[in-house]
Design a protein around this motif. Structure first.
Motif, PDB file in Angstrom:
ATOM      1  N   ARG A 181       0.828  -1.205   0.000  1.00 38.73           N
ATOM      2  CA  ARG A 181       0.000   0.000   0.000  1.00 38.73           C
ATOM      3  C   ARG A 181       0.866   1.260   0.000  1.00 38.73           C
ATOM      4  NH1 ARG A 181      -2.622   0.291   4.639  1.00 38.73           N
ATOM      5  NH2 ARG A 181      -1.948  -1.681   5.590  1.00 38.73           N
ATOM      6  N   MET A 182       1.994   1.214   0.691  1.00 31.76           N
ATOM      7  CA  MET A 182       2.918   2.358   0.671  1.00 31.76           C
ATOM      8  C   MET A 182       3.491   2.568  -0.726  1.00 31.76           C
ATOM      9  SD  MET A 182       5.070   2.055   4.239  1.00 31.76           S
ATOM     10  CE  MET A 182       4.346   2.552   5.811  1.00 31.76           C
ATOM     11  N   ARG A 183       3.876   1.476  -1.386  1.00 29.27           N
ATOM     12  CA  ARG A 183       4.431   1.594  -2.738  1.00 29.27           C
ATOM     13  C   ARG A 183       3.392   2.124  -3.712  1.00 29.27           C
ATOM     14  NH1 ARG A 183       5.316  -2.843  -4.945  1.00 29.27           N
ATOM     15  NH2 ARG A 183       4.830  -4.440  -3.382  1.00 29.27           N
ATOM     16  N   GLN A 184       2.123   1.781  -3.472  1.00 28.74           N
ATOM     17  CA  GLN A 184       1.053   2.302  -4.312  1.00 28.74           C
ATOM     18  C   GLN A 184       0.916   3.822  -4.157  1.00 28.74           C
ATOM     19  OE1 GLN A 184      -1.431   0.227  -6.399  1.00 28.74           O
ATOM     20  NE2 GLN A 184       0.596  -0.703  -6.333  1.00 28.74           N
ATOM     21  N   LYS A 185       1.359   4.336  -3.015  1.00 25.71           N
ATOM     22  CA  LYS A 185       1.329   5.779  -2.758  1.00 25.71           C
ATOM     23  C   LYS A 185       2.611   6.474  -3.220  1.00 25.71           C
ATOM     24  CE  LYS A 185      -2.630   5.922  -0.432  1.00 25.71           C
ATOM     25  NZ  LYS A 185      -3.810   6.703  -0.895  1.00 25.71           N
ATOM     26  N   GLY A 186       3.549   5.712  -3.769  1.00 24.57           N
ATOM     27  CA  GLY A 186       4.779   6.308  -4.274  1.00 24.57           C
ATOM     28  C   GLY A 186       5.973   6.216  -3.349  1.00 24.57           C
ATOM     29  N   TRP A 187       5.804   5.594  -2.178  1.00 19.70           N
ATOM     30  CA  TRP A 187       6.910   5.444  -1.236  1.00 19.70           C
ATOM     31  C   TRP A 187       7.823   4.284  -1.663  1.00 19.70           C
ATOM     32  CZ3 TRP A 187       7.793   9.107   2.261  1.00 19.70           C
ATOM     33  CH2 TRP A 187       6.728   9.898   2.697  1.00 19.70           C
ATOM     34  N   LYS A 188       9.055   4.306  -1.148  1.00 20.82           N
ATOM     35  CA  LYS A 188      10.024   3.249  -1.419  1.00 20.82           C
ATOM     36  C   LYS A 188      10.462   2.586  -0.120  1.00 20.82           C
ATOM     37  CE  LYS A 188      12.000   5.646  -5.446  1.00 20.82           C
ATOM     38  NZ  LYS A 188      13.268   6.193  -6.015  1.00 20.82           N
ATOM     39  N   ILE A 189      10.965   1.358  -0.247  1.00 26.06           N
ATOM     40  CA  ILE A 189      11.507   0.589   0.886  1.00 26.06           C
ATOM     41  C   ILE A 189      12.949   0.244   0.562  1.00 26.06           C
ATOM     42  CG2 ILE A 189      11.348  -1.564   2.204  1.00 26.06           C
ATOM     43  CD1 ILE A 189       8.265  -0.360   0.428  1.00 26.06           C
ATOM     44  N   ARG A 190      13.821   0.354   1.550  1.00 25.63           N
ATOM     45  CA  ARG A 190      15.248   0.091   1.325  1.00 25.63           C
ATOM     46  C   ARG A 190      15.784  -0.885   2.357  1.00 25.63           C
ATOM     47  NH1 ARG A 190      18.785   1.360  -2.985  1.00 25.63           N
ATOM     48  NH2 ARG A 190      20.922   1.416  -2.211  1.00 25.63           N
ATOM     49  N   ARG A 191      16.493  -1.890   1.859  1.00 28.09           N
ATOM     50  CA  ARG A 191      17.222  -2.775   2.760  1.00 28.09           C
ATOM     51  C   ARG A 191      18.682  -2.341   2.770  1.00 28.09           C
ATOM     52  NH1 ARG A 191      19.849  -8.621   2.936  1.00 28.09           N
ATOM     53  NH2 ARG A 191      20.752  -8.264   4.960  1.00 28.09           N
ATOM     54  N   LEU A 192      19.158  -1.882   3.933  1.00 34.34           N
ATOM     55  CA  LEU A 192      20.520  -1.380   4.080  1.00 34.34           C
ATOM     56  C   LEU A 192      21.488  -2.522   4.338  1.00 34.34           C
ATOM     57  CD1 LEU A 192      19.816   1.700   6.403  1.00 34.34           C
ATOM     58  CD2 LEU A 192      19.861   1.632   3.896  1.00 34.34           C
ATOM     59  N   ASP A 193      22.726  -2.306   3.972  1.00 33.20           N
ATOM     60  CA  ASP A 193      23.782  -3.282   4.247  1.00 33.20           C
ATOM     61  C   ASP A 193      24.282  -3.050   5.665  1.00 33.20           C
ATOM     62  OD1 ASP A 193      25.720  -5.199   4.085  1.00 33.20           O
ATOM     63  OD2 ASP A 193      27.056  -4.059   2.769  1.00 33.20           O
ATOM     64  N   ALA A 194      23.451  -3.442   6.635  1.00 32.06           N
ATOM     65  CA  ALA A 194      23.759  -3.184   8.046  1.00 32.06           C
ATOM     66  C   ALA A 194      23.121  -4.246   8.921  1.00 32.06           C
ATOM     67  CB  ALA A 194      23.245  -1.800   8.444  1.00 32.06           C
ATOM     68  N   GLU A 195      23.789  -4.562  10.023  1.00 30.65           N
ATOM     69  CA  GLU A 195      23.231  -5.506  10.993  1.00 30.65           C
ATOM     70  C   GLU A 195      22.100  -4.812  11.749  1.00 30.65           C
ATOM     71  OE1 GLU A 195      24.222  -8.741  11.325  1.00 30.65           O
ATOM     72  OE2 GLU A 195      25.464  -8.314   9.560  1.00 30.65           O
ATOM     73  N   MET A 196      20.927  -5.423  11.758  1.00 32.83           N
ATOM     74  CA  MET A 196      19.762  -4.793  12.382  1.00 32.83           C
ATOM     75  C   MET A 196      19.357  -5.476  13.686  1.00 32.83           C
ATOM     76  SD  MET A 196      15.975  -4.122  10.688  1.00 32.83           S
ATOM     77  CE  MET A 196      15.743  -5.888  10.350  1.00 32.83           C
ATOM     78  N   THR A 197      19.023  -6.770  13.601  1.00 31.96           N
ATOM     79  CA  THR A 197      18.549  -7.482  14.789  1.00 31.96           C
ATOM     80  C   THR A 197      19.038  -8.922  14.819  1.00 31.96           C
ATOM     81  OG1 THR A 197      16.482  -7.994  13.620  1.00 31.96           O
ATOM     82  CG2 THR A 197      16.428  -6.133  15.141  1.00 31.96           C
ATOM     83  N   LEU A 198      19.070  -9.464  16.035  1.00 28.78           N
ATOM     84  CA  LEU A 198      19.271 -10.893  16.251  1.00 28.78           C
ATOM     85  C   LEU A 198      17.928 -11.480  16.647  1.00 28.78           C
ATOM     86  CD1 LEU A 198      22.607 -11.364  18.271  1.00 28.78           C
ATOM     87  CD2 LEU A 198      22.073 -12.261  15.993  1.00 28.78           C
ATOM     88  N   HIS A 199      17.522 -12.546  15.990  1.00 25.57           N
ATOM     89  CA  HIS A 199      16.207 -13.143  16.191  1.00 25.57           C
ATOM     90  C   HIS A 199      16.363 -14.549  16.760  1.00 25.57           C
ATOM     91  CE1 HIS A 199      12.689 -15.509  14.650  1.00 25.57           C
ATOM     92  NE2 HIS A 199      12.037 -14.463  15.108  1.00 25.57           N
ATOM     93  N   ASP A 200      15.438 -14.930  17.622  1.00 27.06           N
ATOM     94  CA  ASP A 200      15.470 -16.275  18.200  1.00 27.06           C
ATOM     95  C   ASP A 200      14.205 -17.014  17.803  1.00 27.06           C
ATOM     96  OD1 ASP A 200      15.903 -18.545  19.628  1.00 27.06           O
ATOM     97  OD2 ASP A 200      15.838 -17.613  21.605  1.00 27.06           O
ATOM     98  N   ALA A 201      14.286 -17.765  16.701  1.00 28.46           N
ATOM     99  CA  ALA A 201      13.114 -18.489  16.211  1.00 28.46           C
ATOM    100  C   ALA A 201      12.700 -19.613  17.154  1.00 28.46           C
ATOM    101  CB  ALA A 201      13.397 -19.065  14.829  1.00 28.46           C
ATOM    102  N   ALA A 202      13.696 -20.220  17.829  1.00 30.16           N
ATOM    103  CA  ALA A 202      13.420 -21.344  18.731  1.00 30.16           C
ATOM    104  C   ALA A 202      12.572 -22.403  18.035  1.00 30.16           C
ATOM    105  CB  ALA A 202      12.731 -20.851  20.009  1.00 30.16           C
ATOM    106  N   MET A 203      12.922 -22.716  16.803  1.00 32.21           N
ATOM    107  CA  MET A 203      12.154 -23.666  15.995  1.00 32.21           C
ATOM    108  C   MET A 203      12.963 -24.949  15.841  1.00 32.21           C
ATOM    109  SD  MET A 203      10.042 -22.913  12.483  1.00 32.21           S
ATOM    110  CE  MET A 203      11.439 -22.263  11.590  1.00 32.21           C
ATOM    111  N   THR A 204      12.514 -25.978  16.512  1.00 28.33           N
ATOM    112  CA  THR A 204      13.277 -27.229  16.554  1.00 28.33           C
ATOM    113  C   THR A 204      12.479 -28.439  16.083  1.00 28.33           C
ATOM    114  OG1 THR A 204      12.614 -27.579  18.868  1.00 28.33           O
ATOM    115  CG2 THR A 204      14.683 -26.386  18.479  1.00 28.33           C
ATOM    116  N   LYS A 205      11.198 -28.239  15.747  1.00 32.04           N
ATOM    117  CA  LYS A 205      10.341 -29.373  15.390  1.00 32.04           C
ATOM    118  C   LYS A 205       9.776 -29.209  13.969  1.00 32.04           C
ATOM    119  CE  LYS A 205       8.778 -29.802  20.189  1.00 32.04           C
ATOM    120  NZ  LYS A 205       7.589 -29.728  21.075  1.00 32.04           N
TER     121      LYS A 205
END
Length: 327
Positions: A181-205
């Motif tokens: 919906r943002m892109r439909q309004k003319g906005w852009k999204i950028r993925r930077l070459d930077a460390e953002m977060t550490l995630h813990d999925a805890a997915m073992t099954k």
């Protein structure tokens, strides 16, 4: 970075020690932090309050969705500090990396046509299971302009308000849908070459992997239902691919009951795994990562198709969509 220009919204439920790590990582960098709790039965609320974080408890009589939690958090944050320009949304099982907010803030401040900046989300324990490893590979999207972000992202308040935030009816896939919906309004999204977060999925099954992909299929179907009629034909490719490969498999199995020779057609799936492995190898360079990604992509078609069917069944019967959780 101007601390008066950024606030954070953290969402979670029963995240335990992961929530402490998350909140401490963000509190070290920002003054304004909101934690939205979706009915935790552990000490999450008390923990957040002990860290000096403002807590929003979602109304238990209204169905939970991550989208609803994020919107409620943004509403509370803007009421607390209406002058902020950017909101860092964070899932409660993630740790925000030092330096991320500075880099993302500078980018959005200088790039006024961008609504969202996101970076590299990594799994904290990728070697704990093949499923965690798959998540870590999945998070590693290309750097540059993107069509969507994930749950962790720095978002421009102006753009967020223009599209009225996340769609609270979605049980999953709310981030790509809002980005659409943002892109439909003319906005852009950028993925930077930077460390953002550490995630813990805890997915073992396997069951967790299955539910996660069933939820993904549901999200594809619901997003296509909302925006598939547009020029972009949002999520048509994903819905069509899942249904095609699942129907092909069922056809092979049914014909095999009539004549066992038809079962040899299952080699089509082996060829697909080899093809996807070679394609992934060109991107990652790792044979093992490429193989497990290819196998997961092929076999996830079934649970994703079940998620698609679940969505349309509920639409036909007029039932409310229910959360599909893998944790």
């Amino acid at each position: 970075m101007n601390n008066n220009s950024i606030g954070a919204v953290v969402i979670g439920r029963n995240e335990g020690e992961r929530l402490r790590v998350c909140l401490e990582s963000i509190r070290e960098q920002l003054k304004y932090v909101i934690y939205v709790d979706s009915g935790s039965t552990d000490s999450s609320v008390e923990l957040a309050e002990s860290l000096g974080v403002f807590v929003v408890n979602l109304d238990l009589t209204i169905p939970f969705t991550a989208a609803r939690a994020r919107n409620e958090g943004a509403k509370a944050l803007l009421k607390l500090t209406p002058q902020i320009e950017f909101i860092q949304f964070v899932d409660g099982d993630c740790e925000v990396q030092a330096g991320w907010l500075d880099q993302a803030y500078v980018f959005l401040k200088e790039s006024v046509d961008y609504a969202i900046a996101c970076g590299r989300r990594r799994e904290r324990y990728p070697d704990a299971s093949v499923f965690n490893q798959l998540c870590d590979i999945e998070w590693n999207t290309p750097v540059g302009d993107a069509n969507s972000c994930g749950g962790d992202a720095l978002i421009r308040v102006k753009a967020f308000q223009q599209v009225r935030g996340y769609n609270t009816s979605l049980i999953a896939g709310e981030e790509p849908e809002m980005c659409f919906r943002m892109r439909q309004k003319g906005w852009k999204i950028r993925r930077l070459d930077a460390e953002m977060t550490l995630h813990d999925a805890a997915m073992t099954k396997v069951s967790q992997w299955w539910k996660r992909h069933k939820r993904a299929g549901h999200a594809y179907a619901e997003s296509y239902f909302l925006h598939g009629h547009t020029e972009e034909k949002f999520r048509l490719k994903e819905v069509r691919s899942n249904v095609f490969w699942t129907l092909l498999l069922l056809t092979i199995l049914c014909l095999s009951l009539w004549n066992s020779l038809f079962f040899l057609a299952i080699i089509i799936y082996l060829i697909q795994i080899v093809r996807l492995t070679l394609l992934e190898r060109l991107k990652s360079g790792s044979v093992y990562n490429s193989l497990i990604t290819a196998v997961s992509n092929v076999f996830s078609k079934l649970p994703q198709t079940l998620g698609i069917m679940m969505f349309y069944r509920n639409v036909i019967l007029g039932k409310k969509q229910r959360l599909i959780e893998y944790k």
